[in-house]
Design an enzyme around this catalytic site. Structure first.
Site, mmCIF file in Angstrom:
data_model
loop_
_atom_site.group_PDB
_atom_site.id
_atom_site.type_symbol
_atom_site.label_atom_id
_atom_site.label_comp_id
_atom_site.label_asym_id
_atom_site.label_seq_id
_atom_site.Cartn_x
_atom_site.Cartn_y
_atom_site.Cartn_z
ATOM 1 N N LEU A 125 -13.367 -33.739 -2.677
ATOM 2 C CA LEU A 125 -13.388 -32.804 -1.554
ATOM 3 C C LEU A 125 -13.713 -31.376 -1.998
ATOM 4 C CD1 LEU A 125 -12.737 -32.669 1.551
ATOM 5 C CD2 LEU A 125 -10.468 -31.868 0.878
ATOM 6 N N ASP A 126 -14.673 -30.739 -1.320
ATOM 7 C CA ASP A 126 -15.032 -29.329 -1.554
ATOM 8 C C ASP A 126 -15.475 -29.067 -2.993
ATOM 9 O OD1 ASP A 126 -14.266 -28.892 1.065
ATOM 10 O OD2 ASP A 126 -12.246 -28.273 0.529
ATOM 11 N N ASP A 127 -16.007 -30.081 -3.636
ATOM 12 C CA ASP A 127 -16.337 -29.933 -5.052
ATOM 13 C C ASP A 127 -17.812 -30.199 -5.361
ATOM 14 O OD1 ASP A 127 -15.392 -29.494 -7.788
ATOM 15 O OD2 ASP A 127 -15.985 -31.600 -8.084
#
Lengths: 292, 292, 292, 292
Positions: free
Chosen positions: D235-237
């Site tokens: 996530l969000d990476d």
């Protein structure tokens, strides 16, 4: 630090330019580090910057011989002639020689000297020229010879004659006007085409001429700017190299604009000098191509 | 959402202004939410914006009565007269009535309407006026009445007469020119002093007039800008409300500047409208104070 | 330059605070130059900064006596107590005394010293402290006494004892860590609450700790940042004063980030110091209010 | 509008890559419009984007035949194999097919649809998918089929199965998450490698996860940001495509951050989509190369 060469080219656009330049470099075994092109389709122009290593590579049986620069130069010249190229071949071992000019305000000068000392600006600085003595201590601290040359509108001819003497004696490649507050004559400018960089304390073309911060304050703008550009015959009109802005508000008086502007001036001037020294800038049509 | 009042003041500076205004508000039990002042020491002027709650507070025994606005207004008037104040008292329950004007480019219009729909712009929009039919569907989608009014330099008088009729019939407080490409007559402008907001697609005062992106491209600037301002009699010369810029490079052609500029135009125009609607802007000396 | 006083206040929010403070200043005849307030409605807190002139004004019959600061202070104290205020009254004639700390990188140090020399930072700088000798010449050039104090993680206790001795002997009000690469102990930090300013070379809270430019490069961010903040016990976690960013691209290697970052570090640190010196910053809840 | 082809290449770096690619294009008579290269010296990788015209040129005796794309493709394949290239050849006449996903917040969606309508985004949009009905009217206004697919953490498997069905039926090339508030499963992400673009409302890697504006407010940052990135399993990476920031102050509450953030989200998401559609982005090592 590797030794590198940079080739800057501009010429009429035509098919195969990249192929032919890259092909010749390949033939000579160049290890290309960066290559960048630009085309102005409207004007039918082509621009290229290519940088490669001059050092030999290590192989199993020792280091290979370095790049044959003389040979490449000889092979490239007829190609360039055929394709109507303007070109410039620079090597990182020959550091450009820069003269810094200033008047009484020293923020850009102090900034450039500090960047130079710490290796950010790869050049020699054989002389600082000023019509004020304010910079003398700073020059001494950084070990740069200082030339005081009196100058006023009335004495310009005499002052410029002396300045040109100094620039020639020091074999100067680039003149940087670090808030030098005297106008240069067309004759002076002509001697250093695309080789005099000035910083103007406004977002050009707004607020040309004197006291741009006063003019910005009077107009009530919400952003102030600074611009670095090559000097041409027309005041504040040369090819723009870099610009930056800062937000201001109704609370800011002229002296606040001056203070904030100093930061912008330092930034846009030092970037312009760095880009010029690393052979990133091409001029045409009173504009610049700045390869990043 | 609380109901609030905003008092905007400008007057000659003198001692005790904050004390007297704040004192009167305190006397009336105002619960101040925001207060901001500004002084122009050069011109000897004082500016103030103060916002307070109109709702009563909850206490042990129920809700207190709300702020006595009528009483305050009555008490404030003689103070204001004594101190030579210009002042404006607005309440959040009376939403300003805004007319949006546009021509064929709809990016600002679509942006403003979406912001309005989602509650970001606290106003009524009783009418969209255009000299093109391009906006008609968009107006219908957002449920805003659309007035097509033909306009050209030749027909300006007639067109403006019709526009003014519409504005009056709709009781318009603010006219927003969202890329409206016709020049307004001085007579029209005079009817809405500091109440017509325009967006100009350059970093004023650079590149006034037509085709600013073409001019920016020709000059070779490294940043382009957009400016929102109040309209005055002189074209592109009114008090600047907001400006913003974007970085460009030699790769960007005029059409790239136009595309990037659209984002700037949307931002600076929508901010100006929002600040105007929340009573944050005061004009003087052809400049703005924008309280944040 | 006029002599001025600044009063900084924070206290629980309640009605009438502006009225009562402004009223008392009016009573004492203060000529207010700037006043600014802020309310944190969530936490029920009130913050105020007010600046006024200490000089008498010229009238027909000569100069009036200056502001009665001692009298005002005496009258203000009981009001402040009643309203549970934290407050600080500073006068521009008492210049804060600042110690500059650095390690081997000198760009922030050179920048601060130049700004100080040209009058941009209104303070005394009685000492420069470093665990490297690199700064010695620069200190001498600006005429600032230099204290070399060896420091490593192992010797921290001893080093800090000596540092505190120096700070006390020099009656230091503010410690500025201009790229000082040693961690301070909680005990040291406690001695200078909201009086140690550090610059961290990332956009906090991203990339805390060592080598933030390497981390930024590894993560592939498109903007890098720098942050100035007050130092607290927790590393890189104190109240943020200022942040700024610069755009980078895939072309930028770690060393390019380091070079661009230096410009950001100079800017955010010098702004933080200037704002602190002009009494513009209040801390609460591990955040700052910065009055502009 | 000319028809053009774009070739995107990444491969291990070695001498002569530019020469061989440019040479082959020259052989086929390509009229190169833009060419750009990048080398990651640390990892020994080479990246190239080259764009050329597919139309024939006008000559004295009529129009020349267009570029022989099939022939070039056939000749290029063995070269690419020899040099271990990953490559993608796209033509502007085959517009990518994009699915837009959203939840209840529509600012990014409205912005993307308006840009698409005005020609700024060169793609087909065969479907809008949402777990809310809020977008239905907007989809209808722009004439895009709308698929309501209920989704919650509990129903994710079922919802994703339905989503994938739709994406396949519509032959989707790119999925754009325009503030779609549901997490995608690794299995879903795997189906569209480097083909799902998300916007996260913070300056990554700061403030990952839910409620980043609340976290930013709590930390007291002075700038807020937004990030567009390719979605990966973590996530969000994923690889960051674009980031931008806006200045805030102590006056800004969470709702002000949310409002300002909307402008940032629109900008960074629309830029990412435009760059992806014009074949400017290459991914490696969880980073992006974005050719400008």
């Amino acid at each position: 630090m590797k030794d590198t060469a940079v080739l800057l080219i501009d010429c009429p656009d035509r098919k195969g330019l990249v192929a032919r330049v890259a092909g010749l470099l390949y033939e000579y075994g160049a290890n290309i580090l960066h290559a960048d092109q630009h085309q102005d389709h409207e004007q039918g122009l082509f621009f290229m910057r290519v940088e490669w290593s001059l050092n030999g590579e290590k192989s199993g049986s020792g280091e290979m011989p370095g790049f044959d620069l003389a040979g490449f130069r000889k092979a490239f010249a007829p190609l360039a002639a055929e394709l109507a190229m303007h070109w410039k071949l620079s090597v990182s071992t020959e550091r450009p020689r820069v003269a810094l000019f200033c008047s009484q305000y020293l923020h850009c000068m102090a900034d450039l000297l500090h960047r130079w000392r710490t290796g950010e600006l790869e050049c020699e600085i054989p002389v600082i020229v000023s019509n004020h003595r304010a910079v003398e201590n700073l020059a001494a601290f950084y070990g740069v010879p200082f030339e005081y040359i009196e100058n006023t509108a009335a004495k310009r001819a005499e002052a410029e004659a002396r300045q040109l003497e100094v620039l020639e004696a020091k074999r100067i490649d680039l003149v940087v006007l670090a808030r030098y507050m005297q106008v240069l004559s067309p004759a002076f400018v002509e001697r250093y085409p695309a080789a005099i960089i000035n910083v103007h304390h406004s977002f050009l073309p707004a607020f040309t001429g004197a006291k741009p911060y006063h003019a910005a304050h009077a107009r009530g703008v919400k952003l102030i700017g600074a611009t670095s550009h090559y000097v041409t015959e027309v005041l504040d009109d040369g090819p723009i190299i870099e610009q930056d802005v800062a937000r201001i508000s109704h609370r800011d008086q002229v002296e606040d604009l001056v203070a904030r502007g100093r930061d912008l001036e330092r930034l846009v001037l030092s970037r312009a000098v760095r880009w010029h020294l690393s052979q990133r800038i091409l001029c045409y049509s009173n504009k610049t191509v700045v390869f990043d």
